[in-house]
Design an enzyme around this catalytic site. Structure first.
Site, PDB file in Angstrom:
ATOM      1  N   GLY A 398       0.651  -1.318  -0.204  1.00  0.00           N
ATOM      2  CA  GLY A 398      -0.120  -0.078  -0.065  1.00  0.00           C
ATOM      3  C   GLY A 398       0.913   1.348   0.003  1.00  0.00           C
ATOM      4  N   ARG A 400       2.251   3.030   2.392  1.00  0.00           N
ATOM      5  CA  ARG A 400       3.402   3.349   2.994  1.00  0.00           C
ATOM      6  C   ARG A 400       4.658   2.201   2.392  1.00  0.00           C
ATOM      7  NH1 ARG A 400       6.782   1.026   7.089  1.00  0.00           N
ATOM      8  NH2 ARG A 400       7.438   2.632   8.564  1.00  0.00           N
ATOM      9  N   CYS A 401       4.088   1.252   1.801  1.00  0.00           N
ATOM     10  CA  CYS A 401       5.124   0.360   1.075  1.00  0.00           C
ATOM     11  C   CYS A 401       5.732   1.076  -0.136  1.00  0.00           C
ATOM     12  CB  CYS A 401       4.605  -1.092   0.498  1.00  0.00           C
ATOM     13  SG  CYS A 401       3.823  -2.096   1.855  1.00  0.00           S
ATOM     14  N   MET A 402       5.011   2.253  -0.670  1.00  0.00           N
ATOM     15  CA  MET A 402       5.353   2.699  -1.862  1.00  0.00           C
ATOM     16  C   MET A 402       6.383   4.003  -1.612  1.00  0.00           C
ATOM     17  SD  MET A 402       2.161   2.343  -4.500  1.00  0.00           S
ATOM     18  CE  MET A 402       1.206   3.458  -3.504  1.00  0.00           C
TER      19      MET A 402
END
Length: 411
Positions: A398, A400-402
């Site tokens: 999501g 945060r991951c990106m």
């Protein structure tokens, strides 16, 4: 001019962030390689780029500088003429050892301008792009196996969170767990080594990608200027957390507590931030599946020991109590993904309902598809900025991951 680096919180206003726009590497996924490359589906490139651009615009609209991994790598190489070094190391780490093939690949890559070379390294190189006349029996055997790629694509690169982590005023360049992602942090190492905005005394490295143990940025949360939370997960080992703790306790004097939080070692919960993120000074999203029926779990607190070279470790089972203690808060609000519903919770957690990116206290970016979790966040006083996610979510990560935050500054 040297860049400022400082991350002392998950929620302070986000001033500068590193992204990677999905590129040709995504189009080089095919059904037979999806599992090895850690994808469950194949995104549609034009739409995933539109969605990623909307994410970048949401960040800019809220006061964040957006810088791109692919652009910084090219700038770093041009600043130091490090093209040959990167190409040689990438060829080596791609498992290519036959001289004829190495030479042909090197010549092919170095014939390009810098931007094209970087894009090609990230996208992968198909076998039919080069006409290699090798006398090596091993090479001829590989050709008979009809490998499609001389160098595999790196479609996970748009998850910049994992390859490195800004911790305080320094950085950890991470050793990735799976073969499909190990080469990714080489790009961050290149930036840290050569880019004029990054290299030098202003960016100490707490850990580098040559460590023996694996740790990924999705497992690392900066809860405050003296507390980290790190997931003991499918992709981050307990030993790696201990090694990072030793480094931090020895080399800086801010972070003095690390919460090692055990989560299930399954793909659906690959990192701590897929099940637990901070959205305000006293509020967190959480996937109920990481706790047992009594809402207990296994948490180890690591602190400097009075004995030189050792770490004090204590065990805890109540996440709320631990957070109240380390954050000095009277209450902690744990907001369950999908409202804790037995259907909505796992469905939205699969689509990263807990993977929120805070851009300031009480303001988060989320995927629009997680409408149950988003509405619950709003009911808990959190401002939610939704971005489109039909294709971005196919990669299992999501907002945060990106994103890899470089600078947060308290108001």
């Amino acid at each position: 001019m040297s860049r400022l680096f400082n991350i002392n919180s998950e929620i302070d206003p986000l001033k500068s962030v590193l992204l990677k726009r999905p590129g040709r590497e995504v189009e080089n996924l095919i059904p037979s390689t999806m599992e090895d490359l850690l994808f469950d589906d194949i995104p549609y490139l034009p739409i995933i780029q539109e969605e990623h651009d909307a994410f970048a615009e949401a960040l800019k609209d809220n006061g964040s500088e957006v810088v791109y991994l692919e652009e910084l790598v090219a700038e770093a190489l041009d600043a130091h003429q490090g093209h040959q070094t990167l190409v040689d190391q990438m060829i080596s780490e791609s498992g290519i050892y036959i001289k004829d093939v190495k030479d042909a690949l090197s010549d092919y890559l170095l014939s390009m301008d810098t931007k094209d070379m970087v894009d090609t390294l990230m996208a992968g190189i198909r076998t039919d792009k080069l006409d290699i006349q090798s006398r090596s029996l091993a090479w001829l055997t590989d050709r008979q196996d009809q490998d499609l790629f001389l160098m595999q694509p790196m479609p996970n690169l748009y998850y910049t969170r994992d390859i490195a982590s800004t911790l305080g005023k320094g950085m950890s360049i991470n050793k990735m767990t799976y073969e499909a992602r190990k080469r990714e942090s080489l790009f961050m190492e290149t930036i840290a080594r050569y880019h004029p905005d990054f290299k030098g005394d202003q960016l100490p490295l707490w850990r580098d990608r040559n460590s023996e143990t694996t740790i990924e940025g999705g497992d690392i949360l900066v809860l405050s200027e003296d507390v980290l939370a790190i997931g003991v997960s499918q992709r981050t080992s307990g030993r790696a957390i201990e090694e990072l703790a030793h480094s931090l306790f020895d080399k800086q004097d801010k972070f003095r507590k690390i919460l090692a939080i055990e989560i299930p070692h399954v793909r659906a919960m690959m990192h701590l931030d897929t099940v637990f993120t901070m959205v305000d000074k006293d509020a967190f999203t959480i996937h109920p599946g990481i706790q047992d029926l009594d809402e207990k779990m296994s948490i180890y607190m690591l602190e400097p020991s009075k004995v030189e070279g050792q770490i004090k470790v204590t065990h805890h089972t109540d996440l709320t109590d631990v957070l109240k203690d380390v954050l000095n808060m009277p209450e902690i609000n744990l907001i369950p993904c999908g409202g804790g519903d037995p259907i909505a919770a796992p469905r939205e957690q699969w689509n990263d309902g807990s993977n929120t990116l805070a851009i300031k206290p009480g303001v988060v970016i989320t995927y629009n598809r997680n409408y149950v979790s988003n509405e619950l966040l709003r009911k808990n006083g959190i401002k939610v900025i939704e971005i489109p996610s039909s294709e971005l979510s196919r990669g299992r990560g999501g907002p945060r991951c990106m994103s890899m935050p470089l600078l947060r500054e308290a108001d």
